[in-house]
Design a protein around this motif. Sequence first.
Motif, short mmCIF file in Angstrom:
data_model
loop_
_atom_site.label_atom_id
_atom_site.label_comp_id
_atom_site.label_asym_id
_atom_site.label_seq_id
_atom_site.Cartn_x
_atom_site.Cartn_y
_atom_site.Cartn_z
N THR A 79 3.11 -7.08 -1.03
CA THR A 79 3.23 -7.55 -2.48
C THR A 79 3.70 -8.84 -2.17
O THR A 79 3.96 -9.20 -1.22
CB THR A 79 4.10 -6.63 -3.26
OG1 THR A 79 5.61 -7.00 -2.93
CG2 THR A 79 3.96 -5.24 -3.09
N GLY A 80 3.78 -9.54 -3.27
CA GLY A 80 4.56 -10.88 -2.99
C GLY A 80 5.87 -11.01 -2.44
O GLY A 80 6.27 -12.03 -2.08
N ASP A 81 6.44 -9.84 -2.37
CA ASP A 81 8.10 -9.84 -1.97
C ASP A 81 7.96 -9.11 -0.64
O ASP A 81 8.98 -8.84 0.17
CB ASP A 81 8.82 -9.07 -2.81
CG ASP A 81 8.79 -9.46 -4.13
OD1 ASP A 81 9.72 -10.63 -4.23
OD2 ASP A 81 8.46 -8.96 -5.35
N GLY A 82 6.65 -8.99 0.18
CA GLY A 82 6.78 -8.54 1.51
C GLY A 82 6.20 -7.43 1.64
O GLY A 82 5.53 -6.89 0.88
N GLY A 83 6.18 -6.63 2.96
CA GLY A 83 5.77 -5.59 3.20
C GLY A 83 6.48 -4.39 2.93
O GLY A 83 7.68 -4.36 2.97
N PHE A 84 5.85 -3.08 2.41
CA PHE A 84 6.36 -2.01 1.94
C PHE A 84 5.96 -0.59 2.76
O PHE A 84 4.76 -0.62 2.96
CB PHE A 84 6.59 -1.82 0.58
CG PHE A 84 7.44 -2.87 -0.11
CD1 PHE A 84 8.70 -2.84 -0.64
CD2 PHE A 84 6.77 -4.36 -0.35
CE1 PHE A 84 9.32 -3.65 -1.29
CE2 PHE A 84 7.60 -5.37 -1.04
CZ PHE A 84 8.86 -4.89 -1.34
N ARG A 85 6.82 0.24 2.98
CA ARG A 85 6.26 1.55 3.31
C ARG A 85 6.53 2.73 2.37
O ARG A 85 8.01 2.38 1.65
CB ARG A 85 6.90 1.66 4.86
CG ARG A 85 6.32 0.61 5.81
CD ARG A 85 7.15 0.94 7.19
NE ARG A 85 6.60 2.10 7.74
CZ ARG A 85 7.06 2.44 9.02
NH1 ARG A 85 8.20 1.65 9.35
NH2 ARG A 85 6.69 3.65 9.69
N GLU A 86 5.92 3.65 2.20
CA GLU A 86 6.13 4.78 1.48
C GLU A 86 5.71 5.75 1.98
O GLU A 86 4.52 6.16 2.55
CB GLU A 86 5.49 4.53 -0.07
CG GLU A 86 5.78 5.22 -1.03
CD GLU A 86 5.40 5.02 -2.38
OE1 GLU A 86 5.08 5.53 -3.48
OE2 GLU A 86 5.09 3.67 -2.73
N LEU B 277 11.11 4.81 -0.06
CA LEU B 277 10.43 3.39 0.09
C LEU B 277 11.23 2.67 0.92
O LEU B 277 12.76 2.72 0.96
CB LEU B 277 10.59 3.06 -1.22
CG LEU B 277 9.97 3.58 -2.52
CD1 LEU B 277 10.38 2.80 -3.90
CD2 LEU B 277 8.41 3.78 -2.23
N HIS B 278 10.39 1.86 1.68
CA HIS B 278 11.20 1.11 2.65
C HIS B 278 10.63 -0.68 2.59
O HIS B 278 9.39 -0.51 2.10
CB HIS B 278 11.27 1.40 4.15
CG HIS B 278 11.56 0.34 5.10
ND1 HIS B 278 12.76 0.29 5.46
CD2 HIS B 278 11.00 -0.45 5.86
CE1 HIS B 278 13.14 -0.76 6.28
NE2 HIS B 278 11.50 -1.03 6.63
N GLY B 279 11.44 -1.30 2.59
CA GLY B 279 10.91 -2.77 2.63
C GLY B 279 12.00 -3.92 3.00
O GLY B 279 13.17 -3.43 3.60
N PRO B 280 11.96 -5.08 2.54
CA PRO B 280 12.89 -6.16 3.09
C PRO B 280 14.21 -5.94 2.61
O PRO B 280 14.30 -5.68 1.33
CB PRO B 280 12.33 -7.15 2.50
CG PRO B 280 11.04 -7.23 2.46
CD PRO B 280 10.67 -5.88 2.08
#
Length: 309
Positions: free
Chosen positions: A127-134, A148-151
């Motif tokens: 997304t515009g806020d970085g990379g995410f994992r789910e 959920l994982h992200g910055p």
Amino acid sequence: MSSSRIYGPLISAHSVGDHVPLLTEVFGMRVESGARLPADATAALFATECTTEVVVLRTPGVEAGAVLCRFESELPEAAETIRDGRTRLYRDAFRVIDFYARDFETSLAHARDAGFPMIGKEASYETGDGGFREAHHLGADHVVTAFLHGPADFFTDFAEVRDRVSSEPVSISLPLSDAGPTLAWYERVFGWGVVYEYDFVDASFSELVGVDAELRVRSRTVGPSRRQTYVNIVDYGHAAQGGSLLGCSVAPRRGLLGLVVLTDELDALHARAGDGAQVVTLDLAPFGVVRACVLIPPFSAPHLVVERG
């Protein structure tokens, strides 16, 4: 800021013992209390004639957790679940409980070792806020939970617990046929607005939820603030081609039934909702002897509102 906050999901269970190990061993909650609602209180709150076993769980250190209800009903609906594999993307009912994982691989291994492996494929999207994992877990009564994982700096604004295997419930997703009436209801009754929006397209997310078509995910998150549990009102786009579960989130049906909300202004909320909900007095630890009512939004899922003692 609103004086009302989302405590967490309201889960209707065939057996509370089917859910407690997942919520405690994987997501780090503690059982705070068990209680039994008499038939008159159950009828006043949930419009069904039975007694109800209630178990309150809490994430240590924060005002968030989950509430389990076992409606001791012989009605045919008591054997039905709100969602199943066929209706996983249907609209107008809550869908997934989300938890932040600081260390994604460690959290998934922890869940697997506890006997609760994730299902299907992991999603990885931008997304515009970085990379995410789910990743998702399918539990009892078709209740889906997610890591959920992200910055890390991003989740500083979205999770209160960020130094454990799992955070508190950070959000509960809600696909809707028409978000407008529900957004207006949350604003009018609780004073909640949109605190964050995102939009992405990624094939791995479609694989995660078991859909062949590519989904475009648009979200408006609603709550008292980013730093407290919120509702993730999501639109999967036309590619999802799901139906509606409007009217299915009704006790004693089992599954992710609704929300629990804590407030300091029950009478004001009751007046603003204007739906004639009955107010009852409950002895419900850890909240104490409290007043409570159930408010019903446009998409019909019950919101159990508990006045802080």
